[in-house]
Design a protein around this motif. Structure first.
Motif, short mmCIF file in Angstrom:
data_model
loop_
_atom_site.label_atom_id
_atom_site.label_comp_id
_atom_site.label_asym_id
_atom_site.label_seq_id
_atom_site.Cartn_x
_atom_site.Cartn_y
_atom_site.Cartn_z
N UNK A 78 45.46 46.81 55.34
CA UNK A 78 45.76 45.56 56.04
C UNK A 78 44.48 44.74 56.26
N UNK A 79 43.39 45.41 56.60
CA UNK A 79 42.13 44.71 56.82
C UNK A 79 41.62 44.10 55.52
N UNK A 80 41.72 44.85 54.43
CA UNK A 80 41.28 44.33 53.13
C UNK A 80 42.12 43.11 52.72
N UNK A 81 43.43 43.17 52.99
CA UNK A 81 44.29 42.04 52.66
C UNK A 81 43.86 40.79 53.43
N UNK A 82 43.48 40.98 54.69
CA UNK A 82 43.02 39.84 55.48
C UNK A 82 41.69 39.29 54.96
N UNK A 83 40.80 40.18 54.51
CA UNK A 83 39.53 39.72 53.94
C UNK A 83 39.76 38.89 52.68
N UNK A 84 40.63 39.39 51.79
CA UNK A 84 40.90 38.67 50.55
C UNK A 84 41.61 37.35 50.81
N UNK A 85 42.43 37.29 51.87
CA UNK A 85 43.12 36.05 52.19
C UNK A 85 42.14 34.96 52.61
N UNK A 86 41.00 35.36 53.17
CA UNK A 86 39.98 34.39 53.60
C UNK A 86 39.05 33.99 52.47
N UNK A 87 39.02 34.78 51.40
CA UNK A 87 38.09 34.51 50.30
C UNK A 87 38.63 33.39 49.42
N UNK A 88 37.76 32.46 49.06
CA UNK A 88 38.20 31.27 48.32
C UNK A 88 37.63 31.19 46.90
N UNK A 89 37.10 32.29 46.38
CA UNK A 89 36.58 32.33 45.01
C UNK A 89 35.57 31.21 44.76
N UNK A 90 34.41 31.26 45.42
CA UNK A 90 33.40 30.22 45.15
C UNK A 90 32.94 30.29 43.69
N UNK A 91 32.51 29.18 43.20
CA UNK A 91 32.10 29.11 41.79
C UNK A 91 30.90 30.01 41.54
N UNK A 92 31.01 30.96 40.63
CA UNK A 92 29.87 31.85 40.32
C UNK A 92 28.83 31.12 39.49
N UNK A 93 27.63 31.67 39.45
CA UNK A 93 26.54 31.09 38.68
C UNK A 93 26.65 31.51 37.21
N UNK A 94 27.77 31.10 36.60
CA UNK A 94 28.06 31.44 35.21
C UNK A 94 28.56 30.18 34.52
N UNK A 95 28.22 30.03 33.29
CA UNK A 95 28.67 28.87 32.51
C UNK A 95 30.21 28.88 32.44
N UNK A 96 30.90 27.84 32.95
CA UNK A 96 32.36 27.81 32.91
C UNK A 96 32.94 27.89 31.50
N UNK A 97 32.15 27.49 30.51
CA UNK A 97 32.63 27.58 29.12
C UNK A 97 32.69 29.02 28.64
N UNK A 98 31.97 29.90 29.31
CA UNK A 98 32.04 31.32 28.99
C UNK A 98 33.22 31.91 29.78
#
Length: 227
Positions: A78-98
């Protein structure tokens, strides 16, 4: 948890509840192997107040039944589910074309949050609740008369609306350290079993625990200072 962390947790449980301690070395080794296997995906500590030892203590003090590994894994889920619900997938430092590399980076971020290795990253615009100038509009999605009539049937919603109108922090934005309710879920209280062979359950409280409100206020103050 690592085997050492499992052993420390099991020793702590044995001190609190002698029923969980075994005198026979073979039984002790078997119990430790079982706990290590079932808790290998559960961290000892994690962001937002997760502490496996505190969860074990809460179970021992609130339940008449000996603790089992599942009494740790279920609250962590349940705690992990709440953590993932708050996570918004920030843009990683990776080329989007990859595409493949980008997807792997996103998965790595989510895995780190799901295992408690890092804190979830929420959008800055969504953190800390609505802007004070918009709080009254959000809180009053219904006409005032209708909201007042429905308040007795939805006390938690009414309390959150009242907090928004008054400019107070929303207590459900933080987990409750008293009853272990995760973010976004109401506080709860332990209910007694109806029969001796049954296990007690949990029921929702219409109000939050005072310590949770204090934690929400402290979080809001930190966010205001950081802004």
């Amino acid at each position: 948890m690592t085997p050492d962390e499992c052993a420390a947790l099991l020793a702590y449980v044995g001190r609190l509840d002698p029923r969980a301690a075994h005198r026979d070395p073979a039984e002790t080794a078997g119990q430790l192997a079982t706990w290590c296997d079932l808790l290998r995906d559960v961290p000892a500590t994690a962001p937002d107040g997760w502490d496996a030892a505190a969860v074990a203590r809460a179970h021992i003090t609130g339940s008449p039944y000996p603790i089992l590994p599942v009494d740790i894994t279920r609250p962590w889920t349940a705690h992990r589910r709440a953590l993932l619900a708050r996570h918004t997938d920030p843009r990683p430092n990776v080329d989007p074309d990859d595409v493949e590399g980008y997807q792997q980076a996103i998965r790595a971020q989510r895995d780190a949050v799901a295992t408690g290795a890092v804190e979830p990253t929420a959008s800055r615009e969504l953190a800390g609740g609505p802007h004070p100038q918009l709080a009254h509009l959000i809180a009053r999605a219904l006409p005032a008369a209708a909201a007042a009539a429905l308040a007795p049937f939805r006390p938690l919603r009414a309390a959150r609306e009242a907090a928004a109108l008054a400019g107070r922090p929303d207590a459900l934005n933080v987990p409750c350290t008293w009853c272990r309710a995760p973010v976004g879920e109401p506080c709860r209280r332990r209910t007694s079993p109806k029969r001796a062979e049954q296990q007690g359950g949990w029921s929702r409280r219409s109000t939050v625990h005072p310590s949770r409100l204090d934690a929400a206020t402290e979080q809001a103050n930190r966010q205001e200072r950081a802004a």
